[in-house]
Design a protein around this motif. Sequence first.
Motif, PDB file in Angstrom:
ATOM      1  N   VAL A   8      66.091   5.161 -27.646  1.00  0.00           N
ATOM      2  CA  VAL A   8      66.743   5.693 -26.460  1.00  0.00           C
ATOM      3  C   VAL A   8      67.749   6.763 -26.873  1.00  0.00           C
ATOM      4  O   VAL A   8      68.262   6.741 -27.995  1.00  0.00           O
ATOM      5  CB  VAL A   8      67.457   4.570 -25.663  1.00  0.00           C
ATOM      6  N   PRO A   9      68.047   7.712 -25.982  1.00  0.00           N
ATOM      7  CA  PRO A   9      69.066   8.702 -26.303  1.00  0.00           C
ATOM      8  C   PRO A   9      70.416   8.009 -26.561  1.00  0.00           C
ATOM      9  O   PRO A   9      70.785   7.075 -25.840  1.00  0.00           O
ATOM     10  CB  PRO A   9      69.139   9.577 -25.049  1.00  0.00           C
ATOM     11  N   ALA A  10      71.130   8.480 -27.576  1.00  0.00           N
ATOM     12  CA  ALA A  10      72.420   7.880 -27.939  1.00  0.00           C
ATOM     13  C   ALA A  10      73.402   7.929 -26.776  1.00  0.00           C
ATOM     14  O   ALA A  10      73.426   8.879 -25.989  1.00  0.00           O
ATOM     15  CB  ALA A  10      73.009   8.605 -29.148  1.00  0.00           C
ATOM     16  N   ASN A  11      74.176   6.876 -26.665  1.00  0.00           N
ATOM     17  CA  ASN A  11      75.260   6.767 -25.694  1.00  0.00           C
ATOM     18  C   ASN A  11      74.810   6.815 -24.239  1.00  0.00           C
ATOM     19  O   ASN A  11      75.539   7.274 -23.371  1.00  0.00           O
ATOM     20  CB  ASN A  11      76.326   7.845 -25.948  1.00  0.00           C
ATOM     21  N   THR A  12      73.591   6.352 -23.974  1.00  0.00           N
ATOM     22  CA  THR A  12      73.126   6.313 -22.587  1.00  0.00           C
ATOM     23  C   THR A  12      73.010   4.898 -22.044  1.00  0.00           C
ATOM     24  O   THR A  12      72.781   4.725 -20.851  1.00  0.00           O
ATOM     25  CB  THR A  12      71.761   7.017 -22.435  1.00  0.00           C
ATOM     26  N   THR A  69      77.167  10.490 -19.606  1.00  0.00           N
ATOM     27  CA  THR A  69      77.275   9.437 -20.599  1.00  0.00           C
ATOM     28  C   THR A  69      77.943   8.243 -19.950  1.00  0.00           C
ATOM     29  O   THR A  69      78.968   8.408 -19.280  1.00  0.00           O
ATOM     30  CB  THR A  69      78.094   9.910 -21.808  1.00  0.00           C
ATOM     31  N   PRO A  70      77.427   7.021 -20.123  1.00  0.00           N
ATOM     32  CA  PRO A  70      78.080   5.852 -19.557  1.00  0.00           C
ATOM     33  C   PRO A  70      79.512   5.743 -20.053  1.00  0.00           C
ATOM     34  O   PRO A  70      79.827   6.139 -21.172  1.00  0.00           O
ATOM     35  CB  PRO A  70      77.259   4.667 -20.080  1.00  0.00           C
ATOM     36  N   THR A  71      80.375   5.217 -19.231  1.00  0.00           N
ATOM     37  CA  THR A  71      81.767   5.076 -19.628  1.00  0.00           C
ATOM     38  C   THR A  71      81.957   3.990 -20.664  1.00  0.00           C
ATOM     39  O   THR A  71      82.874   4.026 -21.450  1.00  0.00           O
ATOM     40  CB  THR A  71      82.652   4.782 -18.404  1.00  0.00           C
ATOM     41  N   ASP A  72      81.075   2.990 -20.693  1.00  0.00           N
ATOM     42  CA  ASP A  72      81.168   1.887 -21.630  1.00  0.00           C
ATOM     43  C   ASP A  72      80.064   2.040 -22.665  1.00  0.00           C
ATOM     44  O   ASP A  72      78.949   1.614 -22.452  1.00  0.00           O
ATOM     45  CB  ASP A  72      81.020   0.548 -20.881  1.00  0.00           C
ATOM     46  N   THR A  73      80.363   2.672 -23.800  1.00  0.00           N
ATOM     47  CA  THR A  73      79.340   2.931 -24.804  1.00  0.00           C
ATOM     48  C   THR A  73      79.579   2.151 -26.076  1.00  0.00           C
ATOM     49  O   THR A  73      78.983   2.444 -27.114  1.00  0.00           O
ATOM     50  CB  THR A  73      79.258   4.426 -25.143  1.00  0.00           C
ATOM     51  N   ASP A  74      80.441   1.143 -26.054  1.00  0.00           N
ATOM     52  CA  ASP A  74      80.660   0.335 -27.254  1.00  0.00           C
ATOM     53  C   ASP A  74      79.369  -0.355 -27.644  1.00  0.00           C
ATOM     54  O   ASP A  74      78.716  -0.965 -26.827  1.00  0.00           O
ATOM     55  CB  ASP A  74      81.725  -0.737 -27.007  1.00  0.00           C
TER      56      ASP A  74
END
Length: 75
Positions: A8-12, A69-74
């Motif tokens: 998947v694309p990073a940080n999505t 980008t999602p706000t919660d990318t941890d």
Amino acid sequence: MPFANFKVPANTLTPQQKQEIVTRTTELYVELYGERARANTMVLVEEVADGGWGISGSVLTLAMLGEGTPTDTDA
């Protein structure tokens, strides 16, 4: 051992969405192979760097697709 690999694309995806992929994929393999598959099912969610993927011979970026980008990318 059943194995699924999602790229998947990073940080999505949020950590919760990644967990959902792992859980639902495992359940699918259990439906197909029976309960014996649960302990041996491996699911890998790999993040691909932005611009590191494409379709139809063209490299795509999130900006090109208008994605945020999602706000919660941890992880």
